[in-house]
Motif scaffolding. Sequence first.
Motif, PDB file in Angstrom:
ATOM      1  N   ALA A 134      65.805  43.172 -15.879  1.00 54.27           N
ATOM      2  CA  ALA A 134      66.746  44.180 -16.381  1.00 54.27           C
ATOM      3  C   ALA A 134      66.204  44.828 -17.655  1.00 54.27           C
ATOM      4  O   ALA A 134      66.373  46.024 -17.886  1.00 54.27           O
ATOM      5  N   VAL A 135      65.521  44.025 -18.485  1.00 51.25           N
ATOM      6  CA  VAL A 135      64.952  44.575 -19.720  1.00 51.25           C
ATOM      7  C   VAL A 135      63.803  45.525 -19.375  1.00 51.25           C
ATOM      8  O   VAL A 135      63.687  46.622 -19.940  1.00 51.25           O
ATOM      9  N   GLU A 190      73.044  54.913 -18.469  1.00 43.69           N
ATOM     10  CA  GLU A 190      72.047  55.214 -17.434  1.00 43.69           C
ATOM     11  C   GLU A 190      70.853  54.254 -17.499  1.00 43.69           C
ATOM     12  O   GLU A 190      70.158  54.058 -16.516  1.00 43.69           O
ATOM     13  N   LEU A 191      70.617  53.684 -18.685  1.00 42.18           N
ATOM     14  CA  LEU A 191      69.470  52.789 -18.832  1.00 42.18           C
ATOM     15  C   LEU A 191      69.824  51.325 -18.548  1.00 42.18           C
ATOM     16  O   LEU A 191      68.952  50.475 -18.433  1.00 42.18           O
ATOM     17  N   LEU A 192      71.120  51.028 -18.480  1.00 42.46           N
ATOM     18  CA  LEU A 192      71.570  49.634 -18.382  1.00 42.46           C
ATOM     19  C   LEU A 192      72.032  49.257 -16.980  1.00 42.46           C
ATOM     20  O   LEU A 192      72.413  50.124 -16.192  1.00 42.46           O
ATOM     21  N   ASP A 193      72.006  47.950 -16.714  1.00 42.90           N
ATOM     22  CA  ASP A 193      72.548  47.452 -15.444  1.00 42.90           C
ATOM     23  C   ASP A 193      74.035  47.159 -15.539  1.00 42.90           C
ATOM     24  O   ASP A 193      74.739  47.145 -14.535  1.00 42.90           O
ATOM     25  N   PRO A 238      60.864  47.963 -34.657  1.00 41.65           N
ATOM     26  CA  PRO A 238      59.938  48.770 -33.858  1.00 41.65           C
ATOM     27  C   PRO A 238      60.630  49.766 -32.915  1.00 41.65           C
ATOM     28  O   PRO A 238      60.191  50.904 -32.797  1.00 41.65           O
ATOM     29  N   LYS A 258      63.140  58.992 -18.081  1.00 44.43           N
ATOM     30  CA  LYS A 258      64.036  59.979 -18.670  1.00 44.43           C
ATOM     31  C   LYS A 258      63.301  60.899 -19.642  1.00 44.43           C
ATOM     32  O   LYS A 258      63.549  62.095 -19.704  1.00 44.43           O
ATOM     33  N   ARG A 259      62.385  60.294 -20.418  1.00 46.32           N
ATOM     34  CA  ARG A 259      61.660  61.078 -21.400  1.00 46.32           C
ATOM     35  C   ARG A 259      60.399  61.715 -20.809  1.00 46.32           C
ATOM     36  O   ARG A 259      59.609  62.315 -21.525  1.00 46.32           O
ATOM     37  N   ARG A 266      72.370  46.119 -24.287  1.00 44.80           N
ATOM     38  CA  ARG A 266      72.394  45.153 -23.185  1.00 44.80           C
ATOM     39  C   ARG A 266      73.171  43.896 -23.603  1.00 44.80           C
ATOM     40  O   ARG A 266      73.970  43.352 -22.841  1.00 44.80           O
ATOM     41  N   ARG A 277      63.319  53.039 -17.075  1.00 42.56           N
ATOM     42  CA  ARG A 277      64.256  54.175 -16.968  1.00 42.56           C
ATOM     43  C   ARG A 277      64.119  55.101 -18.177  1.00 42.56           C
ATOM     44  O   ARG A 277      64.215  56.316 -18.055  1.00 42.56           O
ATOM     45  N   PHE A 278      63.893  54.471 -19.325  1.00 42.43           N
ATOM     46  CA  PHE A 278      63.713  55.260 -20.543  1.00 42.43           C
ATOM     47  C   PHE A 278      62.474  56.154 -20.417  1.00 42.43           C
ATOM     48  O   PHE A 278      62.517  57.355 -20.705  1.00 42.43           O
ATOM     49  N   ALA A 286      69.664  51.152 -26.316  1.00 42.16           N
ATOM     50  CA  ALA A 286      69.847  50.488 -25.020  1.00 42.16           C
ATOM     51  C   ALA A 286      69.466  49.012 -25.095  1.00 42.16           C
ATOM     52  O   ALA A 286      70.130  48.158 -24.506  1.00 42.16           O
ATOM     53  N   LEU A 287      68.396  48.698 -25.845  1.00 39.76           N
ATOM     54  CA  LEU A 287      67.985  47.290 -25.960  1.00 39.76           C
ATOM     55  C   LEU A 287      69.095  46.472 -26.615  1.00 39.76           C
ATOM     56  O   LEU A 287      69.402  45.358 -26.179  1.00 39.76           O
ATOM     57  N   GLU A 305      63.521  47.180 -16.736  1.00 43.54           N
ATOM     58  CA  GLU A 305      64.165  48.384 -16.198  1.00 43.54           C
ATOM     59  C   GLU A 305      64.577  49.354 -17.313  1.00 43.54           C
ATOM     60  O   GLU A 305      64.473  50.562 -17.160  1.00 43.54           O
ATOM     61  N   ILE A 306      65.077  48.796 -18.418  1.00 39.70           N
ATOM     62  CA  ILE A 306      65.483  49.654 -19.534  1.00 39.70           C
ATOM     63  C   ILE A 306      64.279  50.483 -19.988  1.00 39.70           C
ATOM     64  O   ILE A 306      64.363  51.700 -20.143  1.00 39.70           O
ATOM     65  N   PHE A 307      63.140  49.811 -20.148  1.00 42.17           N
ATOM     66  CA  PHE A 307      61.922  50.519 -20.575  1.00 42.17           C
ATOM     67  C   PHE A 307      61.493  51.549 -19.525  1.00 42.17           C
ATOM     68  O   PHE A 307      61.094  52.660 -19.860  1.00 42.17           O
ATOM     69  N   LEU A 350      57.110  45.718 -28.948  1.00 45.46           N
ATOM     70  CA  LEU A 350      57.934  46.167 -27.832  1.00 45.46           C
ATOM     71  C   LEU A 350      57.342  45.733 -26.492  1.00 45.46           C
ATOM     72  O   LEU A 350      58.073  45.422 -25.551  1.00 45.46           O
ATOM     73  N   LEU A 389      66.173  54.334 -26.785  1.00 45.33           N
ATOM     74  CA  LEU A 389      65.573  53.071 -26.350  1.00 45.33           C
ATOM     75  C   LEU A 389      66.109  51.932 -27.208  1.00 45.33           C
ATOM     76  O   LEU A 389      66.530  50.887 -26.696  1.00 45.33           O
TER      77      LEU A 389
END
Lengths: 295, 185
Positions: B171-172, A106-109, A49, B182-183, A64, B178-179, A60-61, B174-176, B118, A57
């Motif tokens: 943290a996960v 930028e998307l990760l900690d 997906p 950004k978009r 991690r 921040r993404f 980044a997933l 956050e990824i969504f 997701l 995206l």
Amino acid sequence: MKGDRYAYFPGCSQKGTAVEYGISSRKVAEALGVELVEIEDWSCCGATPAHTVDRLLSGALAARNLATAEKMGLATLVTPCPACLVASKNALELAQDDESLKELNELLDLPFKAEIQAKSLLQIIFEEVGVDALAQKVKKPLKGMRLAPYYGCLLTRPPERAQFDDPENPISIDRILEALGAEVPDFPFKTECCGAAFGLPKRDMVLTLSGKILDMAQQIGADGIVLACSLCQQNLDLRQGQINSHLGTNFEIPIFYITQMIGLAFGFSSKEMGLDRHAVHPDKLLKKWEEKLKE
Amino acid sequence: MEILDLASIDRDFIKAVEEESGQDISLCYQCGNCTAGCPYAFAFDIPVHQIMRLIQVGQKEEVLRSHAIWLCATCETCTTRCPRNIDVARVMDTLRIMARREGMVSEAGIRRFHDDFLDSVKRHGRVYEVGLLLKYNLQSGRPFADAELGPKLLGKGKLHYFPENIKGVGAVKEIFERFAKKRGL
Ligand code: SF4
Ligand code: SF4
């Protein structure tokens, strides 16, 4: 091998419908002296997906987990699941470009360096342990079992990304099963697709495609199918009843993970390998095998 | 044979597909290898080699509204066999992303399945299979689809009634987030 420790990424299905894949993977790895260190607090890799939404995206997933493994000081991520493997490899490929690596970070900690590599557990067993070492550990050879080796689509494709086996005629599962003492016929559908993740949104497609694979296995007189993907197992085993009603067939073909077959040959019980958790029970085949072993 | 009106060739579309997929679409010489090996061709409204051709002639609507791009399972057979070394599966992926962006998704069910998946990852950090199944079935108005699988999973430690969140669920999320930022979503 050589005392290597691997960053182990089980993947979500190992917590659910593929729980026996996870269990058998761990036991077999331990028996082979392959040290699997589970990635701390791993998260979903995004699977199919995520890449239909955006490459960044999805990257980044997966990143991690790769970044966590790097922080743990491990050089190779190992996963039993081909879809998780692809997600990890795609993230690493994306990160080859400096600009994309920056965007990922930028998307990760955690800092992601993209220095780690990713391989399937099958690849580690085939290439680093090797079939000779496997054969030496066999206590109960899979005598009399005629098993169709099934790879599905993603494990060896595309070759540039997979860097493993052959994309059109893979042989790793064949050779492993032979080393375990099984009879391994040519399986013409070894890389056909089972219907992938369409089980919920497009069930008929899965039933049609998986039905063809079962049919071919039956035609070549296989006692069972052996594979290395949790999604393929789910489509072929869990949905076998649905396939039968859909196609008017009465298949009753047990579907095994390669790690379960290695484990059986190493002397683990069928329960320890989680064979009792399958929808299609392999009892008949196991009985035939036990008798063969007594001969 | 269809006759193409030159004015209908959307050159920006061709360029956008090439840039986003990183593939040179003009290399395709229509050998049909991709379609010949595609396990989903039986269900496609437009076979994959024709999708490639339609991109070459800039037919944005037809391509992005096709069902085929959603019925593609990313099995990578086409990519493996293309004699021109085009990553065809990557092109199909790019088209799905573009169809979403342009609001031209023809397979709402598949898109929703991806979204629900997701969403589950965003909430729990991992996919919660049963929750995903229930939510998807309820929304599709067929709550009992696959109900017979329950007994095959129950008692085998394969069904969990409640989701388990990972520690790093924040943290996960956050990824969504921040993404999305950004978009500009
Ligand atoms: S295989 Fe490649 S060159 Fe042949 S039709 Fe498909 S995309 Fe074009
Ligand atoms: S990746 Fe998609 S288009 Fe290509 S062969 Fe597989 S299903 Fe067909």
